[in-house]
Design an enzyme around this catalytic site. Sequence first.
Site, short mmCIF file in Angstrom:
data_model
loop_
_atom_site.label_atom_id
_atom_site.label_comp_id
_atom_site.label_asym_id
_atom_site.label_seq_id
_atom_site.Cartn_x
_atom_site.Cartn_y
_atom_site.Cartn_z
N GLY A 186 16.73 21.35 23.14
CA GLY A 186 15.70 20.40 22.72
C GLY A 186 15.13 19.65 23.92
NE ARG B 2 24.64 21.38 26.38
CZ ARG B 2 24.08 21.02 25.24
NH1 ARG B 2 24.81 20.48 24.28
NH2 ARG B 2 22.78 21.18 25.04
N GLY C 87 22.53 24.71 24.36
CA GLY C 87 23.99 24.89 24.30
C GLY C 87 24.38 26.23 23.71
P1 ADP Z 1 20.46 25.78 21.14
O1 ADP Z 1 21.83 25.12 21.06
O2 ADP Z 1 20.49 26.95 22.03
O3 ADP Z 1 19.38 24.80 21.48
P2 ADP Z 1 20.19 25.62 18.25
O4 ADP Z 1 21.27 24.61 18.25
O5 ADP Z 1 18.83 25.21 17.82
O6 ADP Z 1 20.11 26.35 19.69
O7 ADP Z 1 20.57 26.84 17.28
C1 ADP Z 1 21.71 27.62 17.47
C2 ADP Z 1 22.23 28.13 16.15
O8 ADP Z 1 21.20 28.73 15.41
C3 ADP Z 1 23.32 29.16 16.27
O9 ADP Z 1 24.52 28.58 15.83
C4 ADP Z 1 22.85 30.30 15.34
O10 ADP Z 1 23.87 30.81 14.52
C5 ADP Z 1 21.81 29.60 14.49
N1 ADP Z 1 20.80 30.51 13.92
C6 ADP Z 1 19.93 31.30 14.56
N2 ADP Z 1 19.17 32.01 13.69
C7 ADP Z 1 19.56 31.64 12.46
C8 ADP Z 1 19.15 32.00 11.14
N3 ADP Z 1 18.19 32.89 10.93
N4 ADP Z 1 19.78 31.41 10.11
C9 ADP Z 1 20.75 30.50 10.33
N5 ADP Z 1 21.18 30.11 11.54
C10 ADP Z 1 20.60 30.67 12.60
C1 3PG Z 2 21.98 19.60 22.13
O1 3PG Z 2 23.00 20.26 21.88
O2 3PG Z 2 20.82 20.06 22.02
C2 3PG Z 2 22.15 18.21 22.67
O3 3PG Z 2 23.49 17.91 22.95
C3 3PG Z 2 21.55 17.19 21.71
O4 3PG Z 2 22.20 17.23 20.47
P1 3PG Z 2 21.45 16.65 19.17
O5 3PG Z 2 20.32 17.62 18.85
O6 3PG Z 2 22.49 16.57 18.09
O7 3PG Z 2 20.88 15.30 19.55
MG MG Z 3 22.77 23.99 19.58
#
Ligand code: ADP
Ligand code: 3PG
Ligand code: MG
Length: 398
Positions: free
Chosen positions: A378, A39, A355
Amino acid sequence: MPAMGRLTLRDVNLSGKRVLCRVDFNVPMEGGVITDDTRIRSALPTIQALSDTVLALCSHFGRPKGKRDPKQSLRPCAERLEELLGKPVTFLEDCVGDSVAQAIAAAKPGDIFLLENTRFHAEEEAKDEAARRAFAEAMAAPFDAYVNDAFGSAHRAHASTYDVAQFLSPAVAGFLMEKEIAQLHKLLQQPREGFVAVLGGVKVDDKIGVVRALLAKAERVLIGGAMAWSFLKARHYETGSSVCPPESVAAALQLLEDPNLDRSGLVLPTDCHMRNRWGSFQHKKVPVTMIRRGWSAVDIGAETIARFTAEIRAARTVFWNGPMGLFELPLFRDGTMAVAQAVAECKGFTVVGGGDTIAAVEQAGVGDSIDHISTGGGASLEFIEFGTLPGIEALNPA
Ligand code: ADP
Ligand code: 3PG
Ligand code: MG
């Protein structure tokens, strides 16, 4: 840019101006060490294009909920940015107020500042619009112009991503924002046939709503990560201590019971890798019917991996957001690594966003084989659902 309908950095000359630039430096971090700097690197073209301005970058980091928390400081990002740019970046301990105003007033073009986490102030995310706008106005006060390059945060109508644009002119999109929107437009133009969407991760509340929109756009929607367990719980499976926020289970139930929704494309895990957090640590791979109290499902199992990866490899278009499991722990990274590999092997148009998902793609070493790596999880989901985002809407029309 026609895809966005908003002014971009290309349309304006900000030379010599004092510019507030919103970036998304919400990078994965462990113990104060940045584990993936995608990022930050993605914001470099915009930062470099603003090298003849007085430039202050601002961002949120984590979810400190309006309180100062040294663990959620952006300072490590200033250090990383300095290394990447090869020039000094001054870190300011706040994002608003006299200290910022004085530093900006005394600065000269070429100076770069990184402001502290905008979410250390509750007003940044306040539901009360007047409070948010007043905070945005105060943030804007030392500056002449606003650039939003924080695609990853553009789905948030917060003070620094949305309201502040009303107090600065021009208010334009940066190069990352422009590129992201162009690629997602391309994704949305792909036919439904052969379109596979893969969803996972842990922000289940935020993301479960988009499943409905994805079912309309994609032929298959594969659900892994924590989100899968909300769906299974809604189907009355025992999910033990798996992450299953009640609101997400309710949303999953509504989706599963909607008589007007074609759910034929929805694919849920049939097996999982679970761990026991009581007493001595144990882990095992079982069918999803065997999850028990005290155990939490933290990765998809081998049968699910085989199903998901076959669908992904054969797809014409793939969109993936959200790790399949707790991939930060080596024991539970198989599902995520296998999905990353399959997306890389897919010959169709592939987009991966988020991320943490990017961090997983980098860990798998397959970034070069993916057509577009989006800095937004998101944000890309909401763009797919609504075709625009608050952070884009707030900018000056083209
Ligand atoms: P991104 O940042 O790619 O949008 P998220 O922030 O929604 O994704 O989710 C990422 C996190 O989800 C990771 O830190 C991972 O460890 C966690 N995760 C994935 N599957 C599970 C699960 N079954 N239980 C708990 N945490 C999980
Ligand atoms: C993300 O990591 O998806 C963005 O930086 C937004 O973060 P947030 O879900 O805490 O608003
Ligand atoms: Mg994330």
